[in-house]
Design a protein around this motif. Sequence first.
Motif, PDB file in Angstrom:
ATOM      1  N   GLN A 128      10.888   0.310   2.389  1.00 37.01           N
ATOM      2  CA  GLN A 128      11.179   0.550   3.796  1.00 37.01           C
ATOM      3  C   GLN A 128      10.507   1.830   4.262  1.00 37.01           C
ATOM      4  O   GLN A 128      10.286   2.750   3.481  1.00 37.01           O
ATOM      5  N   VAL A 129      10.208   1.853   5.538  1.00 39.57           N
ATOM      6  CA  VAL A 129       9.576   3.005   6.157  1.00 39.57           C
ATOM      7  C   VAL A 129      10.391   3.401   7.381  1.00 39.57           C
ATOM      8  O   VAL A 129      10.786   2.546   8.177  1.00 39.57           O
ATOM      9  N   SER A 185       8.593   8.404   6.816  1.00 47.22           N
ATOM     10  CA  SER A 185       9.249   8.684   5.541  1.00 47.22           C
ATOM     11  C   SER A 185       9.561   7.381   4.839  1.00 47.22           C
ATOM     12  O   SER A 185       9.391   6.298   5.393  1.00 47.22           O
ATOM     13  N   GLY A 186      10.042   7.498   3.629  1.00 47.44           N
ATOM     14  CA  GLY A 186      10.276   6.306   2.824  1.00 47.44           C
ATOM     15  C   GLY A 186       8.991   5.905   2.114  1.00 47.44           C
ATOM     16  O   GLY A 186       8.229   6.748   1.669  1.00 47.44           O
ATOM     17  N   ARG A 187       8.713   4.629   2.029  1.00 41.06           N
ATOM     18  CA  ARG A 187       7.514   4.152   1.336  1.00 41.06           C
ATOM     19  C   ARG A 187       6.324   4.167   2.298  1.00 41.06           C
ATOM     20  O   ARG A 187       5.687   3.156   2.577  1.00 41.06           O
ATOM     21  N   TYR A 216       3.067   4.911   2.593  1.00 40.79           N
ATOM     22  CA  TYR A 216       1.730   5.111   2.067  1.00 40.79           C
ATOM     23  C   TYR A 216       0.896   3.869   2.344  1.00 40.79           C
ATOM     24  O   TYR A 216       1.393   2.759   2.279  1.00 40.79           O
ATOM     25  N   ARG A 258       1.898  12.482   6.215  1.00 40.91           N
ATOM     26  CA  ARG A 258       2.462  11.241   6.745  1.00 40.91           C
ATOM     27  C   ARG A 258       2.921  11.430   8.190  1.00 40.91           C
ATOM     28  O   ARG A 258       4.032  11.035   8.561  1.00 40.91           O
ATOM     29  N   HIS A 271       2.139  -0.044  10.003  1.00 35.66           N
ATOM     30  CA  HIS A 271       1.851  -1.128   9.062  1.00 35.66           C
ATOM     31  C   HIS A 271       1.488  -2.419   9.761  1.00 35.66           C
ATOM     32  O   HIS A 271       2.306  -3.325   9.937  1.00 35.66           O
TER      33      HIS A 271
END
Length: 122
Positions: free
Chosen positions: A1-2, A25-27, A29, A77, A99
């Motif tokens: 999750q982002v 934040s979170g995943r 990348y 980020r 994304h």
Amino acid sequence: QVQLVESGGGLVQAGGSLRLSCAASGRAYGLNFMGWFRQAPGKEREFVAAIDWSGSLTYYADSVKGRFTISIDNAKRTMSLQMNSLKPEDTAVYYCAAHSTLPRVASAYNYWGQGTQVTVSS
């Protein structure tokens, strides 16, 4: 999750500037494209600008080209939108999105922030 959190909105006079930021934040990348959209009262959400994760590709709506600049710091980020020469018609809630493989298409984004209000007075 982002998770995405926008900041930097506010009230400004026509001709002024604002800088919006979006912290991921979170995943967070390799998010392909990240983008900014906006929605004014009674109108559909519209594309403003997008940038790929490397920062090498940028896209702008015709209505903001030459006035807005999108940037990304993928180490931190964080994505930003520098808005200059603001007009009353730029008034809207601005949303950060992440994304997507289709930078101009809202429905293609997987993650959204809560939005930040930008109001430009005449």
